[in-house]
Design a protein around this motif. Structure first.
Motif, PDB file in Angstrom:
ATOM      1  N   LEU A   4       0.830  -1.205   0.000  1.00 56.98           N
ATOM      2  CA  LEU A   4       0.000   0.000   0.000  1.00 56.98           C
ATOM      3  C   LEU A   4       0.863   1.253   0.000  1.00 56.98           C
ATOM      4  O   LEU A   4       0.542   2.244  -0.665  1.00 56.98           O
ATOM      5  CB  LEU A   4      -0.936  -0.010   1.206  1.00 56.98           C
ATOM      6  CG  LEU A   4      -2.014  -1.078   1.087  1.00 56.98           C
ATOM      7  CD1 LEU A   4      -2.794  -1.196   2.360  1.00 56.98           C
ATOM      8  CD2 LEU A   4      -2.943  -0.767  -0.080  1.00 56.98           C
ATOM      9  N   ALA A   5       1.988   1.210   0.725  1.00 52.56           N
ATOM     10  CA  ALA A   5       2.878   2.374   0.724  1.00 52.56           C
ATOM     11  C   ALA A   5       3.412   2.616  -0.682  1.00 52.56           C
ATOM     12  O   ALA A   5       3.554   3.770  -1.112  1.00 52.56           O
ATOM     13  CB  ALA A   5       4.035   2.159   1.702  1.00 52.56           C
ATOM     14  N   ALA A   6       3.709   1.530  -1.411  1.00 50.46           N
ATOM     15  CA  ALA A   6       4.218   1.693  -2.772  1.00 50.46           C
ATOM     16  C   ALA A   6       3.140   2.278  -3.675  1.00 50.46           C
ATOM     17  O   ALA A   6       3.414   3.160  -4.503  1.00 50.46           O
ATOM     18  CB  ALA A   6       4.706   0.355  -3.320  1.00 50.46           C
ATOM     19  N   ALA A   7       1.887   1.816  -3.506  1.00 53.22           N
ATOM     20  CA  ALA A   7       0.798   2.347  -4.330  1.00 53.22           C
ATOM     21  C   ALA A   7       0.605   3.835  -4.057  1.00 53.22           C
ATOM     22  O   ALA A   7       0.519   4.659  -4.979  1.00 53.22           O
ATOM     23  CB  ALA A   7      -0.497   1.583  -4.044  1.00 53.22           C
ATOM     24  N   VAL A   8       0.575   4.175  -2.768  1.00 56.13           N
ATOM     25  CA  VAL A   8       0.400   5.568  -2.390  1.00 56.13           C
ATOM     26  C   VAL A   8       1.606   6.396  -2.848  1.00 56.13           C
ATOM     27  O   VAL A   8       1.461   7.533  -3.315  1.00 56.13           O
ATOM     28  CB  VAL A   8       0.216   5.638  -0.858  1.00 56.13           C
ATOM     29  CG1 VAL A   8       0.477   7.011  -0.341  1.00 56.13           C
ATOM     30  CG2 VAL A   8      -1.176   5.194  -0.489  1.00 56.13           C
ATOM     31  N   GLY A   9       2.796   5.800  -2.730  1.00 59.45           N
ATOM     32  CA  GLY A   9       4.011   6.504  -3.148  1.00 59.45           C
ATOM     33  C   GLY A   9       3.958   6.863  -4.623  1.00 59.45           C
ATOM     34  O   GLY A   9       4.296   7.987  -5.010  1.00 59.45           O
ATOM     35  N   LEU A  10       3.514   5.922  -5.449  1.00 59.49           N
ATOM     36  CA  LEU A  10       3.408   6.207  -6.881  1.00 59.49           C
ATOM     37  C   LEU A  10       2.373   7.306  -7.129  1.00 59.49           C
ATOM     38  O   LEU A  10       2.587   8.218  -7.937  1.00 59.49           O
ATOM     39  CB  LEU A  10       3.036   4.934  -7.649  1.00 59.49           C
ATOM     40  CG  LEU A  10       2.884   5.083  -9.159  1.00 59.49           C
ATOM     41  CD1 LEU A  10       4.185   5.583  -9.782  1.00 59.49           C
ATOM     42  CD2 LEU A  10       2.476   3.779  -9.808  1.00 59.49           C
ATOM     43  N   GLY A  11       1.240   7.231  -6.412  1.00 62.69           N
ATOM     44  CA  GLY A  11       0.217   8.262  -6.564  1.00 62.69           C
ATOM     45  C   GLY A  11       0.751   9.640  -6.223  1.00 62.69           C
ATOM     46  O   GLY A  11       0.551  10.603  -6.973  1.00 62.69           O
ATOM     47  N   VAL A  12       1.461   9.736  -5.095  1.00 60.79           N
ATOM     48  CA  VAL A  12       1.986  11.035  -4.685  1.00 60.79           C
ATOM     49  C   VAL A  12       3.064  11.511  -5.655  1.00 60.79           C
ATOM     50  O   VAL A  12       3.156  12.702  -5.965  1.00 60.79           O
ATOM     51  CB  VAL A  12       2.530  10.961  -3.239  1.00 60.79           C
ATOM     52  CG1 VAL A  12       3.219  12.253  -2.860  1.00 60.79           C
ATOM     53  CG2 VAL A  12       1.406  10.673  -2.270  1.00 60.79           C
ATOM     54  N   GLN A  13       3.861  10.553  -6.144  1.00 57.15           N
ATOM     55  CA  GLN A  13       4.897  10.926  -7.123  1.00 57.15           C
ATOM     56  C   GLN A  13       4.254  11.577  -8.342  1.00 57.15           C
ATOM     57  O   GLN A  13       4.690  12.634  -8.803  1.00 57.15           O
ATOM     58  CB  GLN A  13       5.668   9.666  -7.530  1.00 57.15           C
ATOM     59  CG  GLN A  13       6.550   9.817  -8.756  1.00 57.15           C
ATOM     60  CD  GLN A  13       7.948  10.283  -8.405  1.00 57.15           C
ATOM     61  OE1 GLN A  13       8.346  10.243  -7.257  1.00 57.15           O
ATOM     62  NE2 GLN A  13       8.700  10.737  -9.404  1.00 57.15           N
ATOM     63  N   LEU A  14       3.192  10.946  -8.852  1.00 57.81           N
ATOM     64  CA  LEU A  14       2.520  11.499 -10.035  1.00 57.81           C
ATOM     65  C   LEU A  14       1.902  12.859  -9.723  1.00 57.81           C
ATOM     66  O   LEU A  14       1.977  13.792 -10.523  1.00 57.81           O
ATOM     67  CB  LEU A  14       1.448  10.525 -10.538  1.00 57.81           C
ATOM     68  CG  LEU A  14       2.000   9.226 -11.122  1.00 57.81           C
ATOM     69  CD1 LEU A  14       0.879   8.251 -11.389  1.00 57.81           C
ATOM     70  CD2 LEU A  14       2.774   9.512 -12.400  1.00 57.81           C
ATOM     71  N   HIS A  15       1.302  12.955  -8.547  1.00 57.42           N
ATOM     72  CA  HIS A  15       0.708  14.222  -8.135  1.00 57.42           C
ATOM     73  C   HIS A  15       1.796  15.300  -8.041  1.00 57.42           C
ATOM     74  O   HIS A  15       1.630  16.415  -8.546  1.00 57.42           O
ATOM     75  CB  HIS A  15       0.024  14.052  -6.782  1.00 57.42           C
ATOM     76  CG  HIS A  15      -0.537  15.316  -6.218  1.00 57.42           C
ATOM     77  ND1 HIS A  15      -1.803  15.737  -6.488  1.00 57.42           N
ATOM     78  CD2 HIS A  15       0.015  16.263  -5.426  1.00 57.42           C
ATOM     79  CE1 HIS A  15      -2.014  16.891  -5.875  1.00 57.42           C
ATOM     80  NE2 HIS A  15      -0.922  17.229  -5.222  1.00 57.42           N
ATOM     81  N   ALA A  16       2.923  14.928  -7.422  1.00 54.64           N
ATOM     82  CA  ALA A  16       3.992  15.906  -7.202  1.00 54.64           C
ATOM     83  C   ALA A  16       4.580  16.381  -8.522  1.00 54.64           C
ATOM     84  O   ALA A  16       4.983  17.539  -8.659  1.00 54.64           O
ATOM     85  CB  ALA A  16       5.085  15.291  -6.326  1.00 54.64           C
ATOM     86  N   MET A  17       4.642  15.477  -9.511  1.00 49.22           N
ATOM     87  CA  MET A  17       5.227  15.867 -10.793  1.00 49.22           C
ATOM     88  C   MET A  17       4.405  16.966 -11.455  1.00 49.22           C
ATOM     89  O   MET A  17       4.884  17.674 -12.329  1.00 49.22           O
ATOM     90  CB  MET A  17       5.357  14.648 -11.706  1.00 49.22           C
ATOM     91  CG  MET A  17       6.537  13.771 -11.289  1.00 49.22           C
ATOM     92  SD  MET A  17       6.578  12.154 -12.052  1.00 49.22           S
ATOM     93  CE  MET A  17       6.868  12.569 -13.740  1.00 49.22           C
TER      94      MET A  17
END
Lengths: 139, 500
Positions: free
Chosen positions: B89-102
């Motif tokens: 779940l941390a990896a899923a959320v991490g990818l989501g935040v990465q995309l958001h941050a970009m």
């Protein structure tokens, strides 16, 4: 700081301290020392240099962005761990390459050494980045 | 697949973000490369985490003895059901935040190294979830702390420095006490491997020393997970950095503390856990109430969410405090759901502030007509968090309350209900203020919300909603994770008794 004594002494000391840091790093494999303390010693040499000649001079002397050096160090450490992948061993397993350059004298290259060098670079880069950030506004 | 392959999959959620972060720092002057490297690392981590989770679910806990030093002498990485679930779940959320941050993080913060620091943080969190060594856990705490401080201070504005100092001061106290407790425990048992310590404690008589060491652990880890009475640093620190940072803190970093508390009490101190379970129950109850009450009076959207987050930590700890397999399962399901939902909520708050121009509830209003889609998303998130059926919060809370009643702890069940109600009122009020009431007269045309920047938030919200609409697999996963966590002997056998 503008002091002739400090600047003259620094020129001499910096190279000595840097050499000593390499010695401590390499010695650390079997005896007290290692990449972390070696990196701190090297960083203290650069700190001395920046006190004697100023932050700009340190930037020029160091050439690279210290954060990039820290990143490179981490990367080297990771690669030293990944080298055990082709050897079918778990992450970070120590591997040795032994040469016999001179008959009877064994010379070993190992992944722990590479790891230590990675730590050495990470500590130098990290400490200098912190130092520069404290000395000047922004990076 | 060979056993060696799985050992590398086990290391990947730590190694990949670390490598992404390292490359990001190496290319610190070229934001594009840093961004691409970290994005690849995020995707790779998620794939590895899903693989790992599937394997652990199918054939039980995975173990890797790093450097081939066998347990209990080397550092062991262990993925059991709970670790694998949290890492995934941390990896899923991490990818989501990465995309958001970009899409959202400003140039200045990118240049200062947002993406590498973010990945260092993820590596630290995954390391904490996967390690089987109590001192190594401390090291991962430090990695998370260092990266976290960097992220909190990125903008260098005055309130950020203020928040960062509070965060650092209190968390340094927490990690130092954790380190002292680890040292004392090492002195008492002669081991740092969690499985080995728990095996050695079996033969130790109960003593004041062990009780004191255990309480030091409980204190430091409760502090790190922002439980009562040391929760105040969280709302003070989470409302100043950029939205992506507070989202990842809310989703992942607080769970690291809560996870460590579960691991240390249930596994390491398993023979002596009776000594502190009651303390944790009361900590959980007070955390629940204080989070709910605190949320009611906040006027800043992110502070309000921070108090709702504190209440959520209370639910997770409640699962531990009641101390039955059912309650642990409920707590784990709540934690899993909370990782996804809290991150989404902070991202949503960022979108709201983006169109309203401020995080202050007093200055918002009238967004319902202009931002209907956002209003709907926010509403769904409220339903999911406050535990109204049919979304995720409901199942987790129902499970927890059922377990509390079964264990005869009426007070805990009551606190869980009251806290849920308080959070619902606070968030409902916020929704009414942001969207429903008439807007301020001088509503200059706000920046339009574009779908690409909203997409990661929507995807995470869909994941959270799906966990609630189709809860059976997640209930099963959580129940199994709790069973694996409680199966201390099985864990010891897996870690100490040779490799798979």
């Amino acid at each position: 700081m503008n002091s002739l004594i400090l600047r003259t002494a620094t020129r001499l000391l910096v190279s000595l301290v840097l050499l000593f840091s390499i010695f401590v790093t390499l010695r650390g494999h079997n005896e007290p020392g290692g990449g972390f303390i070696g990196g701190l010693i090297a960083a203290s040499a650069f700190a001395l240099y920046s006190i004697a000649f100023g932050v700009e001079a340190l930037r020029r002397a160091f050439r690279f962005d210290p954060r990039a050096v820290a990143g490179f160090g981490v990367l080297v450490a990771i690669i030293s761990g990944l080298l055990s992948l082709p050897a079918e061993a778990p992450f970070l397993t120590g591997l040795w390459l032994t040469f016999e350059l001179v008959p009877g004298e064994k010379f070993a290259l190992s992944t722990p050494l590479l790891f230590d060098l990675g730590v050495y670079l990470t500590v130098i880069g990290g400490v200098i980045a912190i130092m520069l950030a404290l000395e000047e506004e922004g990076l | 697949m060979t056993p060696m392959f799985w050992q590398w999959v086990l290391a990947a959620p730590i190694v990949l973000p670390l490598a992404g972060g390292a490359i990001g720092f190496l290319a610190i002057r070229r934001v594009g490369i840093a961004q691409a490297a970290t994005l690849l690392a995020s995707i790779g981590t998620l794939l590895a985490a899903i693989l790992l989770f599937g394997e652990v679910r199918q054939s039980g806990a995975l173990v890797m003895q790093a450097s081939r030093w066998d347990a209990p002498f080397g550092i062991t990485l262990v993925a059991d059901g709970l670790s694998a679930l949290l890492v995934m779940l941390a990896a899923a959320v991490g990818l989501g935040v990465q995309l958001h941050a970009m899409r959202t993080v400003d140039q200045e913060e990118r240049r200062f190294g947002f993406f590498p620091l973010f990945h260092l943080l993820l590596a630290g969190a995954n390391g904490a979830f996967l390690t089987g060594d109590i001192f190594n856990l401390y090291v991962w705490f430090e990695v998370t702390l260092i990266a976290g401080v960097g992220l909190l201070a990125l903008g260098q504005s005055k309130p950020q420095v203020d928040a960062t100092l509070k965060y650092v001061a209190i968390n340094l106290v927490g990690t130092t006490i954790y380190l002292i407790a680890t040292g004392l425990l090492y002195g008492a048992t002669g081991s740092l491997n969690m499985a080995d310590i728990s095996a050695r404690l079996l033969t130790e008589p109960d003593s004041g020393t062990l009780g004191a060491i255990g309480l030091l652990f409980v204190f430091s880890l409760a502090l790190k997970s922002a439980a009562f009475p040391l929760f105040f640093w969280l709302p003070a620190a989470y409302h100043t950095p950029s939205v992506a940072v507070s989202a990842v803190f809310a989703g992942i970093v607080t769970k690291v503390g809560a996870y460590a508390l579960l691991r240390v009490v249930v596994l390491v101190f398993s023979p002596k856990a009776e000594m502190f379970v009651d303390v944790i129950l009361w900590i959980a109850i007070l955390t629940l109430l204080v989070g709910g009450i605190g949320a009611l009076v906040q006027r800043d959207l992110r502070r309000l969410l921070s108090y709702a987050l504190v209440a959520g930590i209370g639910y997770i700890l409640l699962g531990l405090g009641i101390g039955t397999a059912e309650s642990l399962g409920g707590g784990i399901f709540y934690a899993a759901h909370h990782i996804v939902l809290m991150t989404t909520f902070f991202l949503l708050a960022g979108h709201v502030a983006g169109v309203a121009g401020s995080f202050s509830l007093d200055r918002m209003g009238g967004l319902l007509d202009r931002q209907t889609f956002l209003a709907i998303l926010f509403f769904v998130a409220i339903v999911a968090l406050s535990g109204l059926p049919p979304l995720g919060g409901f199942w987790a809370k129902a499970w927890l309350i059922k377990a509390a009643l079964a264990a005869g702890s009426w007070f805990a069940a009551g606190a869980a209900l009251v806290s849920g109600l308080l959070v619902l009122i606070a968030l409902g009020q916020a929704w009414a203020m942001i969207f429903w009431r008439k807007g301020p007269a001088s509503s200059d045309t706000p920046a339009a919300l574009r779908l690409p920047s909203l997409a990661p938030t929507v995807a995470l919200l869909i994941l959270a909603v799906a966990m609630g609409l189709h809860p059976e697999p997640w209930l099963d996963i959580s129940a199994r994770a709790a069973a694996a966590l409680l199966d201390v002997e099985g864990y010891q056998a897996t870690v100490l008794g040779g490799r798979r």
